[in-house]
Design a protein around this motif. Structure first.
Motif, PDB file in Angstrom:
ATOM      1  N   LEU A  72       0.827  -1.208   0.000  1.00  0.00           N
ATOM      2  CA  LEU A  72       0.000   0.000   0.000  1.00  0.00           C
ATOM      3  C   LEU A  72       0.860   1.257   0.000  1.00  0.00           C
ATOM      4  O   LEU A  72       0.501   2.273  -0.606  1.00  0.00           O
ATOM      5  N   TRP A  73       1.995   1.225   0.681  1.00  0.00           N
ATOM      6  CA  TRP A  73       2.891   2.378   0.732  1.00  0.00           C
ATOM      7  C   TRP A  73       3.430   2.715  -0.651  1.00  0.00           C
ATOM      8  O   TRP A  73       3.438   3.865  -1.071  1.00  0.00           O
ATOM      9  N   PHE A  74       3.889   1.705  -1.386  1.00  0.00           N
ATOM     10  CA  PHE A  74       4.520   1.949  -2.679  1.00  0.00           C
ATOM     11  C   PHE A  74       3.520   2.090  -3.821  1.00  0.00           C
ATOM     12  O   PHE A  74       3.735   2.881  -4.744  1.00  0.00           O
ATOM     13  N   PHE A  75       2.427   1.321  -3.785  1.00  0.00           N
ATOM     14  CA  PHE A  75       1.543   1.256  -4.945  1.00  0.00           C
ATOM     15  C   PHE A  75       0.144   1.781  -4.678  1.00  0.00           C
ATOM     16  O   PHE A  75      -0.626   1.963  -5.627  1.00  0.00           O
ATOM     17  N   GLY A  76      -0.228   2.004  -3.417  1.00  0.00           N
ATOM     18  CA  GLY A  76      -1.555   2.510  -3.106  1.00  0.00           C
ATOM     19  C   GLY A  76      -2.659   1.505  -3.307  1.00  0.00           C
ATOM     20  O   GLY A  76      -3.842   1.860  -3.237  1.00  0.00           O
ATOM     21  N   GLN A 109      -8.606  -5.897  -6.451  1.00  0.00           N
ATOM     22  CA  GLN A 109      -7.879  -4.628  -6.448  1.00  0.00           C
ATOM     23  C   GLN A 109      -8.496  -3.749  -5.369  1.00  0.00           C
ATOM     24  O   GLN A 109      -9.621  -3.271  -5.505  1.00  0.00           O
ATOM     25  N   TRP A 110      -7.734  -3.550  -4.317  1.00  0.00           N
ATOM     26  CA  TRP A 110      -8.216  -2.870  -3.120  1.00  0.00           C
ATOM     27  C   TRP A 110      -7.377  -1.619  -2.916  1.00  0.00           C
ATOM     28  O   TRP A 110      -6.155  -1.691  -2.812  1.00  0.00           O
ATOM     29  N   TYR A 111      -8.044  -0.457  -2.913  1.00  0.00           N
ATOM     30  CA  TYR A 111      -7.351   0.818  -2.829  1.00  0.00           C
ATOM     31  C   TYR A 111      -7.608   1.464  -1.475  1.00  0.00           C
ATOM     32  O   TYR A 111      -8.694   1.373  -0.915  1.00  0.00           O
ATOM     33  N   LEU A 112      -6.579   2.137  -0.966  1.00  0.00           N
ATOM     34  CA  LEU A 112      -6.696   2.902   0.270  1.00  0.00           C
ATOM     35  C   LEU A 112      -6.044   4.261   0.059  1.00  0.00           C
ATOM     36  O   LEU A 112      -5.186   4.414  -0.826  1.00  0.00           O
ATOM     37  N   LEU A 153      -4.933  -1.361  12.229  1.00  0.00           N
ATOM     38  CA  LEU A 153      -6.107  -0.488  12.111  1.00  0.00           C
ATOM     39  C   LEU A 153      -5.785   0.897  11.545  1.00  0.00           C
ATOM     40  O   LEU A 153      -6.530   1.403  10.700  1.00  0.00           O
ATOM     41  N   PRO A 154      -4.693   1.575  11.979  1.00  0.00           N
ATOM     42  CA  PRO A 154      -4.412   2.891  11.367  1.00  0.00           C
ATOM     43  C   PRO A 154      -4.154   2.806   9.869  1.00  0.00           C
ATOM     44  O   PRO A 154      -4.379   3.773   9.138  1.00  0.00           O
ATOM     45  N   LEU A 155      -3.695   1.641   9.402  1.00  0.00           N
ATOM     46  CA  LEU A 155      -3.444   1.454   7.974  1.00  0.00           C
ATOM     47  C   LEU A 155      -4.741   1.184   7.219  1.00  0.00           C
ATOM     48  O   LEU A 155      -4.988   1.751   6.150  1.00  0.00           O
TER      49      LEU A 155
END
Length: 777
Positions: free
Chosen positions: A400-404, A471-474, A509-511
């Motif tokens: 998630l950090w690198f690719f979102g 494909q799950w986006y945050l 949870l914060p992520l």
């Protein structure tokens, strides 16, 4: 101990050293400016004195040495870039093609090592690795290792800076790219020679052999990627399927493939010793096995192009082989630490690549959670089953950090894809490549079988790519959320005996549920994205979102809509789009619209030129208006008559957005003859923030228009060193004479402007200043 107490466990020396070196090198990558060379010398000297005087603090000395080493290498790489004074000039160069050429519609791109560069008839001392493109068909095929004389127009590496976007300047530093450019038409452009033998040419010949013998071009392209790391034949859809299943590492030659090659090398050694038992009198079987495994792994690594997972695995196998040959025991953590130190010492900028972190962190988690006491088939099954769950969960924060985005079906997809690709497809394909070299006619049925197996495997991945959660986006991950989630994964997968391991999930949870700073009622936020020579603006109210224009799409299939606009929306926490408004149908405004519409199919679509669009859209016309969360939206142009008679630029939808404490005027590409109509329709209110019409072209932004609307701030969207010279100097002088400050996305990256519900009127931020790094111009 006699009293029954236990000594505290310490990390092995190699692990402590590797972690200290990694922390020191990584710390450099957060610096906005590198320290001067003399200060680095002082830091290195202090580290050496610390090692001599306080041996217990060697870890701190190693950390400082890593910091100094990375800063020195980073500074050297930046100094090796094309001098700024030479940007945009034509160079007569002689150099060699490195690697395989990437050919797409309208462009052929290669890495090109310049050996000699001539500027204005004089040979310069500058040389280095560049990335160049032919926008016309080359005079000859740019084969690997071929030498060329070319006329190049060069500039320093520079990319777009956006929320959630990739950083091509960081990537250029990691790959030692000193300049980028394109080939100019010149009668002296010619290929000088072609090397008799070249490893990359050998890789290309194997890839061509696969292509000729596998009838389905898509199966052949996948097989080339699986075996020799040649991804030239893959389309964007293939990468989307791979990301949705979390199997991109398989396409890019995973470390598992190299491990399989090492196993085959060890088996081959055993067969040789079985056929000639007397060899055991000359050399021990175990040591010979280790050397054969290393030779096979190295050969396959070379064949695959030595990507990060490949290098990591080869170095680890080399460490195991060295330990076996020296008759010393070496634990998995120790070997991983040696591989980490070797890569960091050779190339400290490797920490700038996502593959570095995903590769090493993934293996580290496998070592942490797998029971070291288990051996043989049982351990193998655990790695294929529990290991996939561990990798998917543990690498979720970094992904998630690198690719979102992340894949929630990745554990399942890898469960069948990893063993099938690594133990069925790759061995079959490697046998086919071996036959290509020894007896080409026999290679055809083997490669056909490998292609058929690849087709079946990919069909199954295409099905799972459509599953919910594939494909799950945050929103963009905060650094502290990344740290907490990584610690949570370490706690969750800690060895048996660690108490309350299940509570590690709480640290995720914060992520997984990030806080979102949404505007208050009557307030709105806007981002003018950095899309090069084009335009795209995102507007968000408390519960709604609008995209105005979507950037360009080029013949090479590079699409600003999918590459910049969609990732930025997800990074900003926008998961629903209400309106997609395309000012007019010119490519630099509308090219990325299909990608945005595909990502947000429920958005209502407007355009000033719906007939020229490649998808159904409604006509925007003066008088249209709506209100979201206390924020008013009003279309000021075109009129019904202009929509049918005006020039394409004057068809642009002009949108006025009014909050309680500020206004934003989006003008598209309107020209001077439309500006009076827009100024008259503006109405009474605070001075707006203005999107500079037509990227700052001299055909727009008249003195009367600037005086009539009295903008507080003007923002121009333009490409760095674009061929049109936008924004034009005379236009910038008009704004300067009126006392209007101007931001430019080409210089500042994305521009974020917050219009609060109360004073002050607006707060603007420029992303190149908001996210400074030493490698950014």
């Amino acid at each position: 101990m006699a009293d029954g107490t236990r000594k505290p466990q310490r990390l092995p020396g190699a692990v402590t050293t590797a972690l200290a070196l990694l922390i020191g090198i990584s710390a450099v990558q957060w610096l906005p400016v590198l320290p001067p060379r003399w200060l680095l010398g002082v830091v290195a000297a202090c580290a050496l004195m610390l090692t001599w005087c306080l041996p217990r603090m060697r870890w701190l000395a190693i950390l400082l040495l890593g910091f100094a080493w990375a800063a020195w290498r980073g500074g050297t790489a930046m100094e090796s870039r094309l001098p700024k004074a030479w940007e945009g000039q034509d160079f007569q160069v002689i150099g060699s093609v490195i690697g395989l050429a990437q050919t797409k519609a309208g462009a052929t791109s290669v890495q090109f090592r310049i050996e000699q560069a001539t500027l204005n008839g004089q040979i310069t001392p500058w040389h280095g690795l560049t990335r160049i493109s032919w926008y016309d068909k080359p005079t000859a095929e740019p084969e690997p290792c071929s030498r060329w004389q070319l006329l190049l127009r060069l500039r320093r590496p520079r990319g777009t800076i956006n929320p959630g976007g990739t950083d091509s300047e960081r990537s250029a530093l990691a790959h030692d790219i000193a300049a980028v450019g394109y080939v100019r038409d010149d009668p002296d452009n010619q290929r000088l020679s072609v090397a008799t033998w070249c490893l990359d040419r050998f890789r290309a010949s194997l890839a061509d052999g696969i292509q000729m013998r596998v009838h389905d071009p898509h199966d052949a392209a996948l097989l080339r990627a699986f075996t020799v790391g040649d991804t030239r034949g893959l389309e964007q859809q293939d990468w989307d399927v791979a990301r949705a299943n979390g199997v991109s590492h398989l396409i890019a030659i995973s470390g598992f493939h190299v491990g399989v090659a090492a196993v085959f090398g060890a088996w081959f050694c055993s067969v040789v010793y079985w056929l000639w038992p007397s060899l055991a009198l000359r050399g021990p079987h175990a040591q010979a096995q280790a050397l054969f495994a290393l030779a096979a792994a190295f050969a396959y690594g070379v064949l695959a192009g030595f990507g990060m997972p490949t290098v990591r695995t080869v170095v680890m196998i080399a460490a195991f082989a060295a330990a076996r040959c020296s008759r010393r025991a070496a634990g998995s953590a120790h070997v991983l630490a040696i591989a980490l130190m070797a890569i960091l010492l050779v190339n400290p900028t490797a920490v700038l690549e996502a593959g570095f972190w995903l590769s090493f962190v993934g293996v580290a988690f496998l070592i942490l959670c797998m029971d070291a006491k288990e051996r043989g088939f049982r351990a193998f099954l655990r790695e294929l089953t529990l290991g996939q769950l561990v990798m998917t969960t543990a690498l979720l924060p970094l992904t998630l950090w690198f690719f979102g985005e992340a894949s929630l079906v990745g554990a399942f997809s890898n469960l069948f894809a990893v063993p099938f690709v690594s133990f069925v497809i790759v061995p079959c394909a490697l046998l086919g490549m071996l036959l290509l070299m020894l007896c080409p006619p026999l290679a055809t049925p083997v490669l056909w079988l490998a292609g058929w197996l690849t087709h079946a495997q990919w069909w199954l991945l295409e099905q799972t790519a459509t599953w919910p959660g594939a494909q799950w986006y945050l929103p963009a991950v905060n650094s502290w959320a990344l740290v907490f989630a990584t610690l949570g994964a370490m706690w969750l997968f800690a060895p048996r005996g660690v108490p309350l391991r299940a509570l590690g999930a709480v640290l995720f949870l914060p992520l997984l549920w990030p806080t979102r700073q949404q505007p208050d009622a009557g307030a709105f936020q806007t981002w003018m994205l950095d899309v090069g020579q084009g335009l795209s603006v995102v507007v968000r109210t408390r519960e709604h979102a609008l995209v105005y224009d979507a950037g360009a799409r080029y013949p090479s299939d590079y699409d600003l809509g999918s590459a910049v606009v969609v990732p930025s929306l997800y990074a900003l926490g926008i998961d629903r789009l209400d309106v997609l408004m395309i000012s007019h149908a010119d490519n630099d405004h509308a090219g990325g619209a299909p990608a945005v519409a595909a990502a947000f199919p429920t958005a209502r679509r407007y355009s000033g030129e719906p007939a020229r669009m490649h998808m159904p859209m409604e006509q925007c016309v003066v008088g249209q208006k709506w209100e979201w969360d206390g924020v008013r939206f009003r279309v000021l142009s075109p009129t019904a008559a202009a929509a049918s008679n005006a020039s394409a630029n004057d068809h642009s939808c002009v949108l006025l957005i009014e909050g309680r404490a500020g206004r934003l005027l989006l003008t598209g590409d309107i020209a001077m003859n439309t500006e009076p109509l827009v100024a008259a329709s503006l109405g009474v209110g605070p001075s707006p923030v203005l999107q500079v019409p037509h990227h700052g072209s001299n055909s727009s932004s008249s003195d009367d228009f600037i005086a009539a609307i009295r903008p507080e701030l003007a923002v121009v969207s333009a490409g760095w060193r674009n061929r049109f010279g936008h924004p034009r100097p005379e236009v910038m002088q008009r704004y300067a004479a009126a006392g209007v400050p101007v931001f430019n996305t080409a210089v500042d990256g994305a521009v974020q402007i917050d219009f609060p519900a109360a004073a002050p009127a607006y707060v603007a931020a420029r992303w190149r200043l908001l996210r400074p790094r030493y490698w950014r111009e």
